[in-house]
Scaffold this motif. Structure first.
Motif, PDB file in Angstrom:
ATOM      1  N   CYS A   1       2.671   3.771  -7.743  1.00 17.53           N
ATOM      2  CA  CYS A   1       4.058   4.078  -7.188  1.00 17.53           C
ATOM      3  C   CYS A   1       3.720   4.925  -5.617  1.00 17.53           C
ATOM      4  O   CYS A   1       2.940   5.826  -5.587  1.00 17.53           O
ATOM      5  N   GLY A   2       4.528   4.286  -4.476  1.00 16.70           N
ATOM      6  CA  GLY A   2       4.317   4.933  -3.163  1.00 16.70           C
ATOM      7  C   GLY A   2       3.191   4.143  -2.401  1.00 16.70           C
ATOM      8  O   GLY A   2       3.069   4.207  -1.259  1.00 16.70           O
ATOM      9  N   GLU A   3       2.182   3.650  -3.492  1.00 18.54           N
ATOM     10  CA  GLU A   3       1.154   2.891  -2.682  1.00 18.54           C
ATOM     11  C   GLU A   3       1.447   1.670  -2.022  1.00 18.54           C
ATOM     12  O   GLU A   3       2.672   0.866  -2.285  1.00 18.54           O
ATOM     13  N   ARG A   4       0.888   1.014  -0.919  1.00 16.96           N
ATOM     14  CA  ARG A   4       1.274  -0.035  -0.448  1.00 16.96           C
ATOM     15  C   ARG A   4       0.124  -0.957   0.165  1.00 16.96           C
ATOM     16  O   ARG A   4      -1.009  -0.675  -0.251  1.00 16.96           O
ATOM     17  N   ILE A   5       0.372  -2.102   0.262  1.00 20.99           N
ATOM     18  CA  ILE A   5      -0.412  -3.527   0.478  1.00 20.99           C
ATOM     19  C   ILE A   5       0.120  -4.008   2.012  1.00 20.99           C
ATOM     20  O   ILE A   5       1.183  -4.075   2.232  1.00 20.99           O
ATOM     21  N   VAL A   6      -0.947  -4.081   2.814  1.00 22.78           N
ATOM     22  CA  VAL A   6      -0.633  -4.624   4.134  1.00 22.78           C
ATOM     23  C   VAL A   6      -1.109  -6.233   4.273  1.00 22.78           C
ATOM     24  O   VAL A   6      -2.244  -6.164   3.978  1.00 22.78           O
ATOM     25  N   ILE A   7      -0.175  -6.959   4.681  1.00 24.07           N
ATOM     26  CA  ILE A   7      -0.465  -8.397   4.950  1.00 24.07           C
ATOM     27  C   ILE A   7      -0.283  -8.736   6.181  1.00 24.07           C
ATOM     28  O   ILE A   7       0.816  -8.557   6.977  1.00 24.07           O
ATOM     29  N   GLY A   8      -1.487  -9.024   7.106  1.00 19.88           N
ATOM     30  CA  GLY A   8      -1.633  -9.289   8.276  1.00 19.88           C
ATOM     31  C   GLY A   8      -0.933  -8.133   9.082  1.00 19.88           C
ATOM     32  O   GLY A   8      -1.270  -7.010   8.694  1.00 19.88           O
ATOM     33  N   ASP A   9      -0.678  -8.270  10.137  1.00 28.42           N
ATOM     34  CA  ASP A   9      -0.195  -7.168  11.089  1.00 28.42           C
ATOM     35  C   ASP A   9       1.167  -6.688  10.855  1.00 28.42           C
ATOM     36  O   ASP A   9       1.619  -5.807  11.433  1.00 28.42           O
ATOM     37  N   ASN A  10       1.990  -7.561  10.082  1.00 27.28           N
ATOM     38  CA  ASN A  10       3.578  -7.077   9.905  1.00 27.28           C
ATOM     39  C   ASN A  10       4.238  -7.192   8.845  1.00 27.28           C
ATOM     40  O   ASN A  10       5.412  -7.339   8.865  1.00 27.28           O
ATOM     41  N   ILE A  11       3.368  -7.184   7.506  1.00 29.82           N
ATOM     42  CA  ILE A  11       4.270  -7.334   6.218  1.00 29.82           C
ATOM     43  C   ILE A  11       3.502  -6.331   5.430  1.00 29.82           C
ATOM     44  O   ILE A  11       2.340  -6.093   5.273  1.00 29.82           O
TER      45      ILE A  11
END
Length: 70
Positions: free
Chosen positions: A8-18
């Motif tokens: 929870c609270g962790e994220r994944i970044v896809i490309g520069d804008n997702i």
């Protein structure tokens, strides 16, 4: 396919804008928040599959549909 473990609270970044953030985990359910530009379409998988099936069915000419149903 890339499989990741996130809390929870962790994220994944896809490309520069997702950005996909894990908001909540309860049992077998995971709640995700997706931050993407408005021009990027984000669909639930089952809804996307249903739309694709409808589009495929609509692309078959009417007289061929009659032949398939016999």
């Amino acid at each position: 396919m890339l499989a990741l473990t996130r809390k929870c609270g962790e994220r994944i970044v896809i490309g520069d804008n997702i950005t996909v953030t894990v908001v909540d985990v309860k049992g077998d359910s995971v709640r995700l928040a997706i931050d993407a530009p408005r021009d990027v379409k984000v669909w639930r998988g089952e809804l996307y599959d249903a739309i694709a099936a409808e589009n495929k069915a609509a692309a078959v000419p009417v007289d061929l549909k009659v032949e398939f149903n016999r």
